[in-house]
Scaffold this motif. Structure first.
Motif, short mmCIF file in Angstrom:
data_model
loop_
_atom_site.label_atom_id
_atom_site.label_comp_id
_atom_site.label_asym_id
_atom_site.label_seq_id
_atom_site.Cartn_x
_atom_site.Cartn_y
_atom_site.Cartn_z
N UNK A 138 -41.53 28.91 -39.43
CA UNK A 138 -40.39 29.83 -39.29
C UNK A 138 -39.08 29.06 -39.08
N UNK A 139 -38.97 27.90 -39.70
CA UNK A 139 -37.75 27.10 -39.57
C UNK A 139 -36.58 27.77 -40.29
N UNK A 140 -35.40 27.60 -39.71
CA UNK A 140 -34.16 27.95 -40.41
C UNK A 140 -33.83 26.82 -41.38
N UNK A 141 -32.81 27.04 -42.22
CA UNK A 141 -32.34 25.96 -43.09
C UNK A 141 -31.90 24.76 -42.27
N UNK A 142 -31.24 25.03 -41.17
CA UNK A 142 -30.75 23.97 -40.29
C UNK A 142 -31.92 23.15 -39.74
N UNK A 143 -32.96 23.84 -39.24
CA UNK A 143 -34.12 23.15 -38.67
C UNK A 143 -34.88 22.37 -39.73
N UNK A 144 -34.89 22.88 -40.95
CA UNK A 144 -35.62 22.23 -42.04
C UNK A 144 -35.12 20.82 -42.30
N UNK A 145 -33.86 20.55 -41.97
CA UNK A 145 -33.27 19.24 -42.27
C UNK A 145 -33.40 18.24 -41.12
N UNK A 146 -33.81 18.68 -39.95
CA UNK A 146 -33.68 17.85 -38.75
C UNK A 146 -34.54 16.60 -38.76
N UNK A 147 -35.68 16.64 -39.42
CA UNK A 147 -36.55 15.47 -39.43
C UNK A 147 -36.43 14.67 -40.73
N UNK A 148 -35.52 15.06 -41.61
CA UNK A 148 -35.32 14.34 -42.86
C UNK A 148 -34.50 13.08 -42.60
N UNK A 149 -34.83 12.01 -43.32
CA UNK A 149 -34.07 10.76 -43.24
C UNK A 149 -33.29 10.58 -44.53
N UNK A 150 -31.99 10.44 -44.40
CA UNK A 150 -31.12 10.29 -45.55
C UNK A 150 -31.31 8.90 -46.16
N UNK A 151 -31.84 8.80 -47.37
CA UNK A 151 -32.07 7.47 -47.96
C UNK A 151 -30.78 6.77 -48.38
N UNK A 152 -29.69 7.50 -48.42
CA UNK A 152 -28.42 6.93 -48.88
C UNK A 152 -27.50 6.47 -47.76
N UNK A 153 -27.90 6.72 -46.51
CA UNK A 153 -27.00 6.40 -45.41
C UNK A 153 -26.81 4.89 -45.26
N UNK A 154 -25.61 4.51 -44.89
CA UNK A 154 -25.31 3.09 -44.66
C UNK A 154 -25.43 2.73 -43.18
#
Length: 452
Positions: A349-365
């Motif tokens: 029952x994640x929101x869109x906001x919660x869905x992103x919280x454990x993602x790691x941005x591969x492009x971050x510097x």
């Protein structure tokens, strides 16, 4: 602020998790809960299948799903308008809890979580293990939002009660104002039998420590999740002289509206007149039936005194009367909850906001701190659907934490100091709490412990 806001390089947002939600094994949960009646569940080892793939630190970050409300509050000239929006922000922070029955992972001592968006950044750290305390600090060009949460979780037989002990603070930097409040209790119903459902209960008082304004919100109790009364919240905004300026009403999982006190009083007076006229009408009909042999006209619109209906009378109204009033009164929408992803029920029952919280941005510097929740293997394995590996890693990390605690005691050094927060007095509120010491966003992680 320490430095300019750092924006991550954008990447595609997730629309789902790597794996669907793991179904609860009710037999396993029953075997654990049967000996836990009235006990603090944070001290009980629970099966990993009752968890959702987020740390409690990440759940704290969900307070920031609607930061635009604070941006708007910071630009209001009227102090009553500022506090009504701060109250709106406090309500919006609870919306993500709706239908979220999974338990977040307990953070390890020293665990951190950071989140950056275009208009704010937030840092969380687990500053204490016994009792478990999570401190956080969010900031933008307009405000600071910080505090600490010590969740008390108890099994009560048919329900689980969650008490989020702690005080949170919003500072509106332009006005040098500090607002504080504590979040209300959360109750998970039908833990043993029936469909699980959640409600928020209690009274929330939001105080402006600079001018004496306050908002009081009442989260109403409902008999069942499907009732019309479920999730209702009502409140007032009053000035330093205890004069009511605004009435607030809505549902904490859906919306919040606002009406001026003048419009509210007009509505109450009209309602009083209508009810009195209806009463006159009923009495007249009874009289007419008794005197049906007389052909006398009855005046049904007798004059009624223009009584004022104040706060004390509002407090005596039933919940159904509250709802009837709120549906009739002239009001403005302060906040509307965003719709959840199409298949949210399959993903905790994640929101869109919660869905992103454990993602790691591969492009971050910018490298993540090695204590960041995204790097926890047990959370990552559960997110990927590997329950066996998640359980094994959870046990390993908890044992590693216990070993570190025993080692400190063996060295006669039982004290542990957080890396990014300290216990101090807030100069605006004069209250003691965990405050951010600075330095995190400079990316100086050399002295950070290896907790994973």
């Amino acid at each position: 602020m320490e430095n300019n806001m750092i924006n991550n390089v954008s990447f595609s947002q997730r629309t789902c998790l790597p794996s669907e939600m793991i179904q609860w094994n009710e037999r396993n949960i029953m075997s654990v809960l049967k000996n836990c009646l009235g006990k603090e569940l944070s001290k009980v080892t629970m099966p990993v299948t009752v968890n959702e793939p987020l740390s409690f630190l990440q759940r704290v970050c969900e307070y920031m799903e609607y930061p635009e409300i604070l941006n708007k509050a910071a630009n209001e000239e009227d102090p009553a308008d500022r506090i009504k929006l701060v109250a709106t922000f406090a309500v919006s922070a609870l919306a993500s809890n709706w239908e979220r029955v999974g338990k977040p992972f307990n953070p390890l001592l020293g665990e951190t979580y950071e989140l950056q968006r275009k208009d704010f950044k937030i840092l969380c750290e687990q500053v204490s293990h016994h009792p478990p305390i999570s401190a956080f600090h969010a900031e933008s060009s307009y405000y600071k939002f910080y505090g600490s949460i010590n969740p008390k979780i108890k099994f009560m037989g048919k329900s689980i009660n969650i008490q989020p002990k702690g005080v949170v603070t919003v500072e509106l930097t332009r006005w040098n104002e500090a607002y504080t409040w504590s979040y209300v209790n959360c109750c998970v119903h039908n833990v043993l039998v029936g469909k699980l459902w959640i409600e928020q209960l209690g009274t929330m008082e939001i105080k402006n420590h600079s001018n004496g304004y306050r908002a009081i919100l009442d989260f109403k109790e409902a008999e069942r999740s499907s009732s019309k009364e479920a999730n209702q919240v009502f409140g007032i905004v009053e000035n330093d002289e205890k004069k009511v300026i605004y009435r607030l009403f809505g549902k904490w999982n859906d919306f919040l509206k606002c009406a001026s006190e003048e419009d509210y009083q007009l509505n109450m007076q009209q309602k009083h007149v209508n009810e009195s006229m209806s009463s006159h009408d009923r009495n007249a009909r009874k009289l007419f039936s008794k005197l049906n042999s007389f052909k006398m006209p009855l005046f049904l619109g007798a004059s009624i005194e223009d009584d004022q209906v104040g706060t004390s009378e509002l407090n005596s109204l039933s919940l159904r009367e509250y709802i009837d009033i709120s549906s009739e009164i002239k009001s403005a929408l302060l906040w509307k909850c965003k719709e959840r992803p199409l298949y949210s029920a399959k993903y905790y029952h994640f929101t869109d906001f919660a869905m992103q919280l454990n993602a790691i941005n591969p492009n971050t510097t910018q490298p993540l701190c090695n204590t960041d929740s995204r790097l926890r293997p047990d959370i990552r394995y559960l997110e990927e659907g590997d329950v066996t590996a998640a359980s094994a890693q959870k046990n390993r990390l908890e044992e590693k934490q216990r070993d570190a605690e025993r080692l400190r005691k063996g060295r006669n050094n039982d004290s542990w100091k957080p890396r990014w927060f300290k216990f101090d007095v807030n100069p605006l509120t004069k209250h003691e709490d965990w405050t951010y010491t600075g330095g995190y966003w400079e990316r100086s992680y050399e002295t950070t412990s290896q907790i994973f």
